[in-house]
Scaffold this active site. Structure first.
Site, PDB file in Angstrom:
ATOM      1  CE  LYS A   1      -3.098  -1.935   3.178  1.00 54.30           C
ATOM      2  NZ  LYS A   1      -4.525  -2.024   4.263  1.00 54.30           N
TER       3      LYS A   1
ATOM      4  CE1 TYR B   1      -9.008  -2.770   1.443  1.00 53.81           C
ATOM      5  CE2 TYR B   1      -8.570  -0.489   0.391  1.00 53.81           C
ATOM      6  CZ  TYR B   1      -7.956  -1.501   1.180  1.00 53.81           C
ATOM      7  OH  TYR B   1      -6.771  -1.953   1.491  1.00 53.81           O
TER       8      TYR B   1
ATOM      9  CG  PHE C   1     -12.622   1.619   8.712  1.00 51.41           C
ATOM     10  CD1 PHE C   1     -12.314   0.833   7.541  1.00 51.41           C
ATOM     11  CD2 PHE C   1     -13.278   0.706   9.488  1.00 51.41           C
ATOM     12  CE1 PHE C   1     -12.467  -0.386   7.129  1.00 51.41           C
ATOM     13  CE2 PHE C   1     -13.567  -0.589   9.252  1.00 51.41           C
ATOM     14  CZ  PHE C   1     -13.363  -1.100   8.004  1.00 51.41           C
TER      15      PHE C   1
ATOM     16  NE  ARG D   1      -6.056 -12.418   5.308  1.00 50.56           N
ATOM     17  CZ  ARG D   1      -6.951 -11.445   5.552  1.00 50.56           C
ATOM     18  NH1 ARG D   1      -6.795 -10.092   4.659  1.00 50.56           N
ATOM     19  NH2 ARG D   1      -7.636 -10.989   6.566  1.00 50.56           N
TER      20      ARG D   1
ATOM     21  CB  THR E   1      -6.901  -6.321  10.331  1.00 51.27           C
ATOM     22  OG1 THR E   1      -7.495  -7.382   9.394  1.00 51.27           O
ATOM     23  CG2 THR E   1      -7.021  -4.947   9.731  1.00 51.27           C
TER      24      THR E   1
ATOM     25  NE  ARG F   1      -1.889  -5.945   7.793  1.00 52.07           N
ATOM     26  CZ  ARG F   1      -2.853  -6.433   7.273  1.00 52.07           C
ATOM     27  NH1 ARG F   1      -3.514  -7.276   7.986  1.00 52.07           N
ATOM     28  NH2 ARG F   1      -3.449  -5.782   6.087  1.00 52.07           N
TER      29      ARG F   1
ATOM     30  CG  ASN G   1      -3.094  -2.664   7.812  1.00 51.29           C
ATOM     31  OD1 ASN G   1      -2.842  -2.305   6.363  1.00 51.29           O
ATOM     32  ND2 ASN G   1      -4.156  -3.147   8.096  1.00 51.29           N
TER      33      ASN G   1
ATOM     34  CG  HIS H   1      -5.443  -6.082   0.007  1.00 53.73           C
ATOM     35  ND1 HIS H   1      -6.350  -5.824   0.684  1.00 53.73           N
ATOM     36  CD2 HIS H   1      -5.555  -6.926  -1.039  1.00 53.73           C
ATOM     37  CE1 HIS H   1      -7.473  -6.784   0.481  1.00 53.73           C
ATOM     38  NE2 HIS H   1      -6.834  -7.344  -0.997  1.00 53.73           N
TER      39      HIS H   1
ATOM     40  CD  GLU I   1      -9.508  -8.570  -2.756  1.00 57.17           C
ATOM     41  OE1 GLU I   1     -10.060  -8.417  -1.971  1.00 57.17           O
ATOM     42  OE2 GLU I   1      -8.179  -9.092  -2.632  1.00 57.17           O
TER      43      GLU I   1
HETATM   44  P1  DAT Z   1      -7.307  -6.876   6.161  1.00 58.07           P
HETATM   45  O1  DAT Z   1      -6.600  -5.968   5.275  1.00 58.07           O
HETATM   46  O2  DAT Z   1      -6.391  -7.544   7.297  1.00 58.07           O
HETATM   47  O3  DAT Z   1      -8.147  -7.974   5.148  1.00 58.07           O
HETATM   48  P2  DAT Z   1     -10.021  -5.755   6.530  1.00 58.07           P
HETATM   49  O4  DAT Z   1     -10.434  -6.175   5.186  1.00 58.07           O
HETATM   50  O5  DAT Z   1     -10.933  -6.039   7.710  1.00 58.07           O
HETATM   51  O6  DAT Z   1      -8.303  -6.101   6.689  1.00 58.07           O
HETATM   52  O7  DAT Z   1      -9.742  -3.971   6.283  1.00 58.07           O
HETATM   53  C1  DAT Z   1      -9.210  -3.635   5.142  1.00 58.07           C
HETATM   54  C2  DAT Z   1      -8.360  -2.460   5.563  1.00 58.07           C
HETATM   55  O8  DAT Z   1      -9.375  -1.159   6.076  1.00 58.07           O
HETATM   56  C3  DAT Z   1      -7.391  -2.835   6.760  1.00 58.07           C
HETATM   57  O9  DAT Z   1      -5.988  -3.412   6.131  1.00 58.07           O
HETATM   58  C4  DAT Z   1      -7.272  -1.404   7.292  1.00 58.07           C
HETATM   59  C5  DAT Z   1      -8.492  -0.688   7.099  1.00 58.07           C
HETATM   60  N1  DAT Z   1      -9.396  -0.870   8.438  1.00 58.07           N
HETATM   61  C6  DAT Z   1      -9.965  -2.078   8.904  1.00 58.07           C
HETATM   62  N2  DAT Z   1     -10.484  -1.844  10.069  1.00 58.07           N
HETATM   63  C7  DAT Z   1     -10.252  -0.700  10.333  1.00 58.07           C
HETATM   64  C8  DAT Z   1     -10.717   0.116  11.501  1.00 58.07           C
HETATM   65  N3  DAT Z   1     -11.277  -0.214  12.572  1.00 58.07           N
HETATM   66  N4  DAT Z   1     -10.433   1.566  11.601  1.00 58.07           N
HETATM   67  C9  DAT Z   1      -9.301   1.949  10.475  1.00 58.07           C
HETATM   68  N5  DAT Z   1      -9.055   1.230   9.491  1.00 58.07           N
HETATM   69  C10 DAT Z   1      -9.460   0.147   9.320  1.00 58.07           C
HETATM   70 MG    MG Z   2      -9.782  -7.466   3.847  1.00 59.70          MG
END
Ligand code: DAT
Ligand code: MG
Length: 152
Positions: A11, A51, A59, A87, A93, A104, A114, A117, A128
């Site tokens: 990212k 997303y 968020f 993963r 996350t 991470r 973080n 992706h 994706e």
């Molecule tokens: P991942 O990237 O581990 O698959 P995710 O799909 O739940 O996680 O969320 C996508 C992204 O969104 C994640 O990398 C960071 C952001 N994100 C998720 N939960 C968040 C939160 N509670 N506050 C801020 N950003 C968040």
């Molecule tokens: Mg995700």
């Protein structure tokens, strides 16, 4: 065990911090194959599509702003159970909950920054990968070239 393809993004925070090389190094060191790779900047439309599952969450706006804020490195990665394996390598996350040794935990502090992706399922990976790569941008690589790494 099955050969899988997954979408991995370094990212914009990873690119701006000069960590894309370290992330790619870890992916290759695990023995996964890079079968597609490009540096690109996402527009809002593609970011919202990628997303889409998070639309409506508090968020979401910040996430789209962040992922479109600068160049990222998009990769198609292939290997045995590569979706789950990547993963694992990326970690939880929230970097505070990520296991030591994961990308991470080793390099990130905040959930919103973080670094990486990784697709979370076969369906997500398929969806994706098609957002980031056209079929002609995926290069077939013979797994025989890695036969010392991959059990047949
Ligand atoms: P991942 O990237 O581990 O698959 P995710 O799909 O739940 O996680 O969320 C996508 C992204 O969104 C994640 O990398 C960071 C952001 N994100 C998720 N939960 C968040 C939160 N509670 N506050 C801020 N950003 C968040
Ligand atoms: Mg995700």
């Amino acid at each position: 065990m099955a050969i899988q393809r997954t979408l991995i993004l370094c990212k914009p925070d990873a690119v701006s911090r000069g960590l894309s090389g370290e992330i790619i190094r870890r992916i290759e060191a695990r023995g996964y194959l890079l079968i597609g790779m490009k540096l690109m900047q996402l527009d809002g439309e593609r970011a919202r599509k990628h997303y889409g599952e998070h639309e409506g969450k508090p968020f979401f706006g910040g996430l789209v702003d962040f992922i479109t804020s600068g160049p990222l490195v998009a990769m198609a990665v292939e290997g045995d159970d590569a979706i789950e394996g990547m993963r694992q390598m990326i970690g939880a996350t929230n970097p505070l909950q990520a296991a030591p040794g994961t990308i991470r935990a080793d390099f990130a502090q905040q959930i919103g920054r973080n670094l990486v992706h990784g697709s979370d399922s076969h369906e997500s990976a398929k969806r994706e990968l098609s957002i980031f790569f056209s079929p002609s941008e995926i290069v077939s690589r013979k797994h025989d070239s890695h036969k010392w790494l991959v059990e047949k």
